[in-house]
Write a protein that holds these residues in place. Structure first.
Motif, mmCIF file in Angstrom:
data_model
loop_
_atom_site.group_PDB
_atom_site.id
_atom_site.type_symbol
_atom_site.label_atom_id
_atom_site.label_comp_id
_atom_site.label_asym_id
_atom_site.label_seq_id
_atom_site.Cartn_x
_atom_site.Cartn_y
_atom_site.Cartn_z
ATOM 1 N N ALA A 29 0.790 -1.323 -0.142
ATOM 2 C CA ALA A 29 0.075 -0.054 0.229
ATOM 3 C C ALA A 29 0.834 1.183 -0.102
ATOM 4 C CB ALA A 29 -0.845 -0.040 1.091
ATOM 5 N N ASP A 30 2.200 1.237 0.675
ATOM 6 C CA ASP A 30 2.832 2.541 0.637
ATOM 7 C C ASP A 30 3.408 2.630 -0.786
ATOM 8 O OD1 ASP A 30 2.126 2.605 3.409
ATOM 9 O OD2 ASP A 30 4.201 1.342 4.005
ATOM 10 N N LEU A 31 3.477 1.932 -1.588
ATOM 11 C CA LEU A 31 3.985 2.098 -2.938
ATOM 12 C C LEU A 31 3.022 2.691 -3.885
ATOM 13 C CD1 LEU A 31 5.799 -1.423 -3.575
ATOM 14 C CD2 LEU A 31 6.804 0.710 -2.982
ATOM 15 N N ALA A 32 1.818 3.118 -3.375
ATOM 16 C CA ALA A 32 0.849 4.046 -4.235
ATOM 17 C C ALA A 32 1.660 5.010 -4.651
ATOM 18 C CB ALA A 32 -0.193 3.803 -3.415
ATOM 19 N N GLY A 33 1.558 5.430 -5.906
ATOM 20 C CA GLY A 33 1.897 6.777 -6.466
ATOM 21 C C GLY A 33 3.547 6.822 -6.848
ATOM 22 N N LYS A 34 4.134 5.519 -6.318
ATOM 23 C CA LYS A 34 5.508 5.443 -6.488
ATOM 24 C C LYS A 34 5.878 4.424 -7.719
ATOM 25 C CE LYS A 34 6.592 6.656 -1.916
ATOM 26 N NZ LYS A 34 7.190 5.905 -0.636
ATOM 27 N N ILE A 35 4.917 3.805 -8.391
ATOM 28 C CA ILE A 35 4.913 2.782 -9.430
ATOM 29 C C ILE A 35 4.594 3.426 -10.822
ATOM 30 C CG2 ILE A 35 4.573 0.584 -10.331
ATOM 31 C CD1 ILE A 35 3.622 -0.238 -7.180
ATOM 32 N N HIS A 36 5.091 3.396 -11.918
ATOM 33 C CA HIS A 36 4.955 3.963 -13.012
ATOM 34 C C HIS A 36 5.315 2.796 -14.312
ATOM 35 C CE1 HIS A 36 5.498 7.534 -10.485
ATOM 36 N NE2 HIS A 36 6.797 7.087 -10.248
ATOM 37 N N GLY A 37 3.955 2.625 -14.827
ATOM 38 C CA GLY A 37 4.234 1.593 -15.830
ATOM 39 C C GLY A 37 2.765 0.917 -15.914
ATOM 40 N N TYR A 38 2.616 -0.056 -16.615
ATOM 41 C CA TYR A 38 1.549 -1.045 -16.725
ATOM 42 C C TYR A 38 1.611 -2.572 -16.288
ATOM 43 C CZ TYR A 38 0.251 2.601 -20.222
ATOM 44 O OH TYR A 38 -0.093 3.976 -20.985
ATOM 45 N N SER A 39 0.385 -2.987 -15.827
ATOM 46 C CA SER A 39 0.490 -4.064 -15.365
ATOM 47 C C SER A 39 -0.784 -5.043 -16.327
ATOM 48 C CB SER A 39 -0.053 -4.222 -13.906
ATOM 49 O OG SER A 39 -0.397 -5.662 -13.545
ATOM 50 N N ALA A 40 -0.392 -6.124 -16.650
ATOM 51 C CA ALA A 40 -1.156 -6.933 -17.405
ATOM 52 C C ALA A 40 -1.339 -8.282 -16.899
ATOM 53 C CB ALA A 40 -0.814 -7.017 -18.908
ATOM 54 N N ILE A 41 -2.439 -8.996 -16.766
ATOM 55 C CA ILE A 41 -2.669 -10.193 -16.382
ATOM 56 C C ILE A 41 -3.860 -10.859 -17.448
ATOM 57 C CG2 ILE A 41 -3.602 -11.766 -14.552
ATOM 58 C CD1 ILE A 41 -2.537 -8.593 -13.648
ATOM 59 N N GLY A 42 -3.680 -12.231 -17.822
ATOM 60 C CA GLY A 42 -4.725 -12.602 -18.629
ATOM 61 C C GLY A 42 -4.116 -14.225 -19.154
ATOM 62 N N ALA A 43 -5.423 -14.756 -19.696
ATOM 63 C CA ALA A 43 -5.251 -16.330 -19.920
ATOM 64 C C ALA A 43 -5.242 -16.398 -21.520
ATOM 65 C CB ALA A 43 -6.530 -17.089 -19.376
ATOM 66 N N LEU A 44 -3.979 -17.308 -21.891
ATOM 67 C CA LEU A 44 -3.883 -17.328 -23.392
ATOM 68 C C LEU A 44 -4.638 -18.972 -23.429
ATOM 69 C CD1 LEU A 44 -2.882 -16.874 -26.339
ATOM 70 C CD2 LEU A 44 -0.918 -18.125 -25.372
ATOM 71 N N VAL A 45 -5.662 -19.021 -24.278
ATOM 72 C CA VAL A 45 -6.198 -20.300 -24.587
ATOM 73 C C VAL A 45 -6.373 -20.497 -25.945
ATOM 74 C CG1 VAL A 45 -8.528 -21.559 -24.352
ATOM 75 C CG2 VAL A 45 -7.942 -19.641 -22.434
ATOM 76 N N THR A 46 -5.588 -21.626 -26.210
ATOM 77 C CA THR A 46 -5.585 -22.217 -27.577
ATOM 78 C C THR A 46 -6.254 -23.388 -27.988
ATOM 79 O OG1 THR A 46 -3.782 -23.806 -27.024
ATOM 80 C CG2 THR A 46 -3.036 -21.572 -27.436
ATOM 81 N N GLY A 47 -6.794 -23.614 -29.014
ATOM 82 C CA GLY A 47 -7.585 -24.710 -29.360
ATOM 83 C C GLY A 47 -8.111 -24.568 -30.874
ATOM 84 N N THR A 48 -9.260 -24.982 -30.965
ATOM 85 C CA THR A 48 -9.932 -24.806 -31.940
ATOM 86 C C THR A 48 -11.603 -24.311 -32.333
ATOM 87 O OG1 THR A 48 -11.015 -27.284 -32.390
ATOM 88 C CG2 THR A 48 -8.807 -26.749 -33.244
ATOM 89 N N LYS A 49 -12.052 -23.715 -33.344
ATOM 90 C CA LYS A 49 -13.152 -23.335 -33.364
ATOM 91 C C LYS A 49 -13.638 -23.407 -34.871
ATOM 92 C CE LYS A 49 -17.022 -20.897 -31.999
ATOM 93 N NZ LYS A 49 -18.031 -21.469 -31.005
#
Length: 407
Positions: free
Chosen positions: A293-313
């Motif tokens: 919580a103390d790092l709020a305002g001190k971090i500069h950049g982007y965060s990304a979280i996701g799921a890569l699902v491979t298969g067929t359609k």
């Protein structure tokens, strides 16, 4: 809806700040072993809601104290240390209170939590295990991708952050203890033939993964995590999934520091005597690190979280990356939090939104991917946590004659 937040650190503060925006909220309890900051927060939050806000001093490792705090509450959001999950769960059974947490202490710990399914059903309550961002949003994203495909080959959870922090020492954007322990544990993965397996050493199987811009390519490592424990069996296997893993993009300095800590035994929980005082080495390390919580305002950049699902359609190969991305500075400007804790705190509140609307009536213990994805993703987005899909398609090359088939 009457809710209690146990553990009012960075993530717990996000949860509380989002809960007070809900018109359905009648009562909010902020519970922590240290209450000074919670008292300050209560004054701020009370300006935003007509709900009653109560502060309670609670040691989450004490069943008696937790049970007392849960009286007259509909749902508990446990945002404290995963070590206390079972104590809080036991208290929920005894008081018939719905339960949500954001992380497990280990893959085996998650399995044990889910094995309480019958006990939760008998108590008539719902327990959602690991509903933060990853695990949590990542599981729901994986479910969304699986539902979109006819067959599934693999599910890969990826977490990347390209930010810089205005801090010269060693730090973690989420619980320092959890970050140290999961990164130094043997990484787990899942296969359809053998289930959960482990690499022999930490930081295994490094490769590059291309996150959406402006993050781009980053080195990722297999790390011990909750998602492979469940999603292969719950949503993958039925569509032919053969492999599930979790990889985390880690800066070389972070990896090197953790390797040194491990080499020196400073990641140990085993208590030692130092000049007459008994301490666990990891507690000393964590004490020297800033609170997320103390790092709020001190971090500069982007965060990304996701799921890569491979298969067929429809007979064609397809890859879907379902992800959420946040800019630390923008999140801080509109919420006062850094992006990592904010991304973790929003999904459990979206689940409470669904409970209040009567859309989560199940009982028992479930992982997040068993929540219907559309309603919760809609509520996650409504609270400002946007998500998107990147799609790639290509034809499947099928054998055209017997010779090719037997090749």
């Amino acid at each position: 809806m009457r809710a209690i937040v146990i553990g009012v650190g960075g993530v717990g503060q996000v949860v509380a700040s989002e809960l007070v925006k809900g018109n359905y909220l009648k009562k909010l309890v902020l519970a922590d072993i240290f209450t000074d900051h919670a008292n300050e927060l209560a004054k701020e939050y009370q300006k935003k809601t007509n709900a009653e806000i109560i502060i309670k001093q609670v040691n989450a490792s004490s069943l008696k104290e937790v049970e007392s705090a849960l009286q007259g509450v509909d749902v508990v959001i446990h945002s404290g240390l995963p070590d206390n999950n079972f104590t809080v769960m036991e208290a929920c059974i005894n008081t018939r209170t719905n339960y949500i947490d954001m992380a497990a202490a280990s893959p085996e710990g998650l399995k044990e939590q889910l094995s309480w399914n019958d006990r939760f059903r008998q108590a008539g309550i719902l327990g959602i295990m690991g509903l933060g961002c990853d695990p949590g949003f990542a599981n729901i994203a994986a479910r969304y991708g699986v539902d979109e495909l006819d067959t599934v080959e693999s599910i890969s959870i990826r977490d990347g952050d390209n930010s810089k922090v205005d801090y010269d020492g060693f730090c973690a954007y989420f619980s320092p203890q959890t970050a140290i322990e999961e990164c130094l544990a043997k990484p787990n993965y899942w296969t359809h033939k053998k289930g959960i397996q482990y690499y022999s050493t930490p930081f295994a199987n490094k490769d590059e993964f291309e996150f959406p811009e402006p993050i781009g390519w980053m080195d990722c490592y297999n790390v011990e995590h909750e998602e492979p424990v469940t999603i292969g069996d719950t949503i993958g296997r039925q569509k032919g999934c053969k492999y599930v893993d979790f990889k985390y993009a880690l800066h070389p300095d972070f990896v090197n520091t953790l390797q040194v800590l491990s080499y020196l035994g400073l990641d140990s929980r085993e208590e030692i005597n130092v000049k007459g005082s008994t301490v666990a080495p990891i507690d000393v390390v964590v004490k020297t690190m800033p609170k997320p919580a103390d790092l709020a305002g001190k971090i500069h950049g982007y965060s990304a979280i996701g799921a890569l699902v491979t298969g067929t359609k429809d007979g064609k190969k397809k890859e879907l990356f379902i992800y959420t991305m946040a800019n630390h500075d923008e999140v801080y400007q509109h919420s006062g939090f850094q992006a990592t804790v904010w991304q973790t705190g929003v999904p459990p509140v979206a689940a409470v939104d669904m409970m209040a609307a009567g859309l989560l009536r199940e009982t028992g213990c479930i992982p997040p991917e068993l929540i219907e994805p559309a309603p919760i993703l809609e509520r996650i987005k409504a609270r400002g946590m946007d998500w998107d899909i990147i799609e790639k398609t290509a034809p499947i090359y099928k054998a055209k004659n017997e010779e090719l088939t037997n090749a």
